[in-house]
Write a protein that holds these residues in place. Structure first.
Motif, PDB file in Angstrom:
ATOM      1  N   VAL A  60    -120.996   4.703 -30.454  1.00  0.00           N
ATOM      2  CA  VAL A  60    -121.621   5.832 -31.159  1.00  0.00           C
ATOM      3  C   VAL A  60    -122.447   6.665 -30.189  1.00  0.00           C
ATOM      4  CG1 VAL A  60    -123.337   6.459 -32.914  1.00  0.00           C
ATOM      5  CG2 VAL A  60    -121.615   4.721 -33.418  1.00  0.00           C
ATOM      6  N   ARG A  61    -123.209   6.006 -29.329  1.00  0.00           N
ATOM      7  CA  ARG A  61    -124.023   6.742 -28.353  1.00  0.00           C
ATOM      8  C   ARG A  61    -123.135   7.536 -27.396  1.00  0.00           C
ATOM      9  NH1 ARG A  61    -125.199   5.716 -23.535  1.00  0.00           N
ATOM     10  NH2 ARG A  61    -124.752   3.486 -23.648  1.00  0.00           N
ATOM     11  N   THR A  62    -122.032   6.951 -26.966  1.00  0.00           N
ATOM     12  CA  THR A  62    -121.102   7.638 -26.067  1.00  0.00           C
ATOM     13  C   THR A  62    -120.485   8.854 -26.756  1.00  0.00           C
ATOM     14  OG1 THR A  62    -120.628   5.586 -24.896  1.00  0.00           O
ATOM     15  CG2 THR A  62    -119.014   7.355 -24.673  1.00  0.00           C
ATOM     16  N   ALA A  63    -120.090   8.691 -28.024  1.00  0.00           N
ATOM     17  CA  ALA A  63    -119.529   9.824 -28.775  1.00  0.00           C
ATOM     18  C   ALA A  63    -120.561  10.939 -28.918  1.00  0.00           C
ATOM     19  CB  ALA A  63    -119.047   9.355 -30.143  1.00  0.00           C
ATOM     20  N   CYS A  64    -121.794  10.571 -29.163  1.00  0.00           N
ATOM     21  CA  CYS A  64    -122.866  11.567 -29.276  1.00  0.00           C
ATOM     22  C   CYS A  64    -123.082  12.268 -27.935  1.00  0.00           C
ATOM     23  CB  CYS A  64    -124.151  10.903 -29.757  1.00  0.00           C
ATOM     24  SG  CYS A  64    -125.502  12.067 -30.012  1.00  0.00           S
ATOM     25  N   SER A  65    -123.089  11.506 -26.865  1.00  0.00           N
ATOM     26  CA  SER A  65    -123.260  12.101 -25.529  1.00  0.00           C
ATOM     27  C   SER A  65    -122.136  13.075 -25.232  1.00  0.00           C
ATOM     28  CB  SER A  65    -123.299  11.002 -24.465  1.00  0.00           C
ATOM     29  OG  SER A  65    -124.431  10.195 -24.620  1.00  0.00           O
ATOM     30  N   ASP A  66    -120.908  12.700 -25.606  1.00  0.00           N
ATOM     31  CA  ASP A  66    -119.760  13.591 -25.391  1.00  0.00           C
ATOM     32  C   ASP A  66    -119.909  14.876 -26.202  1.00  0.00           C
ATOM     33  OD1 ASP A  66    -118.697  11.680 -23.700  1.00  0.00           O
ATOM     34  OD2 ASP A  66    -117.227  10.945 -25.159  1.00  0.00           O
ATOM     35  N   ASP A  67    -120.342  14.739 -27.457  1.00  0.00           N
ATOM     36  CA  ASP A  67    -120.529  15.913 -28.315  1.00  0.00           C
ATOM     37  C   ASP A  67    -121.630  16.830 -27.790  1.00  0.00           C
ATOM     38  OD1 ASP A  67    -118.558  14.956 -29.987  1.00  0.00           O
ATOM     39  OD2 ASP A  67    -119.926  14.331 -31.596  1.00  0.00           O
ATOM     40  N   MET A  68    -122.691  16.234 -27.259  1.00  0.00           N
ATOM     41  CA  MET A  68    -123.838  17.008 -26.794  1.00  0.00           C
ATOM     42  C   MET A  68    -123.626  17.578 -25.394  1.00  0.00           C
ATOM     43  SD  MET A  68    -125.891  16.963 -29.312  1.00  0.00           S
ATOM     44  CE  MET A  68    -127.252  17.747 -28.497  1.00  0.00           C
ATOM     45  N   GLY A  69    -122.754  16.965 -24.621  1.00  0.00           N
ATOM     46  CA  GLY A  69    -122.538  17.426 -23.261  1.00  0.00           C
ATOM     47  C   GLY A  69    -123.528  16.868 -22.255  1.00  0.00           C
ATOM     48  N   HIS A  70    -124.340  15.910 -22.683  1.00  0.00           N
ATOM     49  CA  HIS A  70    -125.280  15.236 -21.788  1.00  0.00           C
ATOM     50  C   HIS A  70    -125.572  13.857 -22.360  1.00  0.00           C
ATOM     51  CE1 HIS A  70    -128.688  15.832 -24.543  1.00  0.00           C
ATOM     52  NE2 HIS A  70    -128.202  17.045 -24.744  1.00  0.00           N
ATOM     53  N   THR A  71    -126.131  13.000 -21.524  1.00  0.00           N
ATOM     54  CA  THR A  71    -126.429  11.637 -21.944  1.00  0.00           C
ATOM     55  C   THR A  71    -127.576  11.626 -22.953  1.00  0.00           C
ATOM     56  OG1 THR A  71    -125.728  10.835 -19.787  1.00  0.00           O
ATOM     57  CG2 THR A  71    -127.072   9.346 -21.110  1.00  0.00           C
ATOM     58  N   VAL A  72    -127.405  10.844 -24.008  1.00  0.00           N
ATOM     59  CA  VAL A  72    -128.463  10.676 -25.006  1.00  0.00           C
ATOM     60  C   VAL A  72    -128.817   9.196 -25.093  1.00  0.00           C
ATOM     61  CG1 VAL A  72    -127.825  12.688 -26.381  1.00  0.00           C
ATOM     62  CG2 VAL A  72    -126.811  10.483 -26.900  1.00  0.00           C
ATOM     63  N   TRP A  97    -130.981   6.124 -27.634  1.00  0.00           N
ATOM     64  CA  TRP A  97    -131.328   5.840 -29.024  1.00  0.00           C
ATOM     65  C   TRP A  97    -132.749   6.249 -29.374  1.00  0.00           C
ATOM     66  CZ3 TRP A  97    -127.993   5.070 -32.706  1.00  0.00           C
ATOM     67  CH2 TRP A  97    -126.711   4.639 -32.373  1.00  0.00           C
ATOM     68  N   ASP A  98    -133.641   6.233 -28.426  1.00  0.00           N
ATOM     69  CA  ASP A  98    -135.028   6.585 -28.726  1.00  0.00           C
ATOM     70  C   ASP A  98    -135.266   8.093 -28.733  1.00  0.00           C
ATOM     71  OD1 ASP A  98    -135.827   3.968 -29.120  1.00  0.00           O
ATOM     72  OD2 ASP A  98    -136.244   3.655 -27.002  1.00  0.00           O
ATOM     73  N   ALA A  99    -134.237   8.875 -28.428  1.00  0.00           N
ATOM     74  CA  ALA A  99    -134.341  10.332 -28.447  1.00  0.00           C
ATOM     75  C   ALA A  99    -133.076  10.910 -29.087  1.00  0.00           C
ATOM     76  CB  ALA A  99    -134.524  10.874 -27.031  1.00  0.00           C
ATOM     77  N   VAL A 100    -132.838  10.520 -30.332  1.00  0.00           N
ATOM     78  CA  VAL A 100    -131.650  10.975 -31.049  1.00  0.00           C
ATOM     79  C   VAL A 100    -131.756  12.473 -31.280  1.00  0.00           C
ATOM     80  CG1 VAL A 100    -130.316  10.731 -33.178  1.00  0.00           C
ATOM     81  CG2 VAL A 100    -131.396   8.734 -32.159  1.00  0.00           C
ATOM     82  N   PRO A 101    -130.691  13.213 -30.968  1.00  0.00           N
ATOM     83  CA  PRO A 101    -130.743  14.669 -31.144  1.00  0.00           C
ATOM     84  C   PRO A 101    -130.968  15.040 -32.605  1.00  0.00           C
ATOM     85  CG  PRO A 101    -128.756  14.006 -29.959  1.00  0.00           C
ATOM     86  CD  PRO A 101    -129.424  12.768 -30.435  1.00  0.00           C
ATOM     87  N   SER A 102    -131.789  16.061 -32.829  1.00  0.00           N
ATOM     88  CA  SER A 102    -132.013  16.539 -34.197  1.00  0.00           C
ATOM     89  C   SER A 102    -130.827  17.381 -34.630  1.00  0.00           C
ATOM     90  CB  SER A 102    -133.292  17.372 -34.252  1.00  0.00           C
ATOM     91  OG  SER A 102    -133.092  18.587 -33.576  1.00  0.00           O
ATOM     92  N   GLY A 103    -130.784  17.708 -35.898  1.00  0.00           N
ATOM     93  CA  GLY A 103    -129.699  18.527 -36.422  1.00  0.00           C
ATOM     94  C   GLY A 103    -129.650  19.896 -35.777  1.00  0.00           C
ATOM     95  N   LYS A 104    -130.815  20.442 -35.408  1.00  0.00           N
ATOM     96  CA  LYS A 104    -130.849  21.766 -34.798  1.00  0.00           C
ATOM     97  C   LYS A 104    -130.241  21.755 -33.405  1.00  0.00           C
ATOM     98  CE  LYS A 104    -134.697  23.114 -37.522  1.00  0.00           C
ATOM     99  NZ  LYS A 104    -135.596  24.093 -37.839  1.00  0.00           N
ATOM    100  N   GLU A 105    -130.409  20.652 -32.693  1.00  0.00           N
ATOM    101  CA  GLU A 105    -129.853  20.578 -31.345  1.00  0.00           C
ATOM    102  C   GLU A 105    -128.342  20.485 -31.368  1.00  0.00           C
ATOM    103  OE1 GLU A 105    -131.747  17.693 -28.748  1.00  0.00           O
ATOM    104  OE2 GLU A 105    -133.446  17.732 -30.107  1.00  0.00           O
ATOM    105  N   THR A 106    -127.775  20.013 -32.475  1.00  0.00           N
ATOM    106  CA  THR A 106    -126.332  19.831 -32.557  1.00  0.00           C
ATOM    107  C   THR A 106    -125.656  20.957 -33.322  1.00  0.00           C
ATOM    108  OG1 THR A 106    -126.576  18.476 -34.542  1.00  0.00           O
ATOM    109  CG2 THR A 106    -126.542  17.334 -32.423  1.00  0.00           C
TER     110      THR A 106
END
Length: 168
Positions: free
Chosen positions: A109-121, A123-132
């Motif tokens: 899940v973290r890897t999929a999120c990092s891929d979607d965001m274009g940078h490493t994320v 768990w302690d700094a989960v992107p907010s809805g506005k960032e995505t």
């Protein structure tokens, strides 16, 4: 209130048929102890009593013996990596997970999120809805802002026209 006392109250609530109260207590416990897989399992069981497969799948997502239809319902409701990462509400690195399967799921899940965001994320700094927010959403926001600007300009033009007519 200690964990064991709250769990005893959850059991009493379930025995008395107070499912909403039990669910609320379990949600509070999962918020307080987000890395406890047993609490997540108990919360999923409560959502099954409600007939909520997506939420049951959400809280059983880190368990190997999860129900495939519930997992599919969860993945359909939370379609992107950032949405799933926020929904799982995990804290800390994957290494603190109690099972290898949970660590593997969290990493995926973290890897999929990092891929979607274009940078490493993490768990302690989960992107907010506005960032995505998608480009389409940003374009819609731009159009809404432009529409508001046009409305203000039209209002000012009518006001100035009325003022000029009043002074003539």
């Amino acid at each position: 209130m200690p964990l064991t006392d709250t769990l005893a109250r959850v059991d009493a609530d379930l025995a008395a048929g107070r499912i909403p109260v039990a669910r609320q207590r379990l949600r509070g416990l999962v918020s307080s102890f987000p890395n406890d897989l047993m609490l997540r399992r108990r919360l999923a069981e409560t959502y099954r009593l409600y007939g909520e497969p997506a939420e049951a799948g959400r809280w059983m997502y880190l368990e190997q013996d999860r129900d495939a239809s519930e997992t599919s319902a969860f993945e359909a409701r939370y379609g992107t990596g950032p949405q799933r990462m926020r929904a799982l509400a995990w804290h800390g690195p994957e290494s603190v997970a109690q099972t290898a399967f949970a660590r593997q799921q969290l990493a995926a899940v973290r890897t999929a999120c990092s891929d979607d965001m274009g940078h490493t994320v993490i768990w302690d700094a989960v992107p907010s809805g506005k960032e995505t927010e998608s480009k389409r959403g940003a374009f819609a926001g731009l159009l809404a802002g432009a529409g508001c600007l046009v409305a203000v300009l039209v209002f000012l033009a009518i006001w100035v026209n009325g003022l000029v007519a009043l002074l003539d």
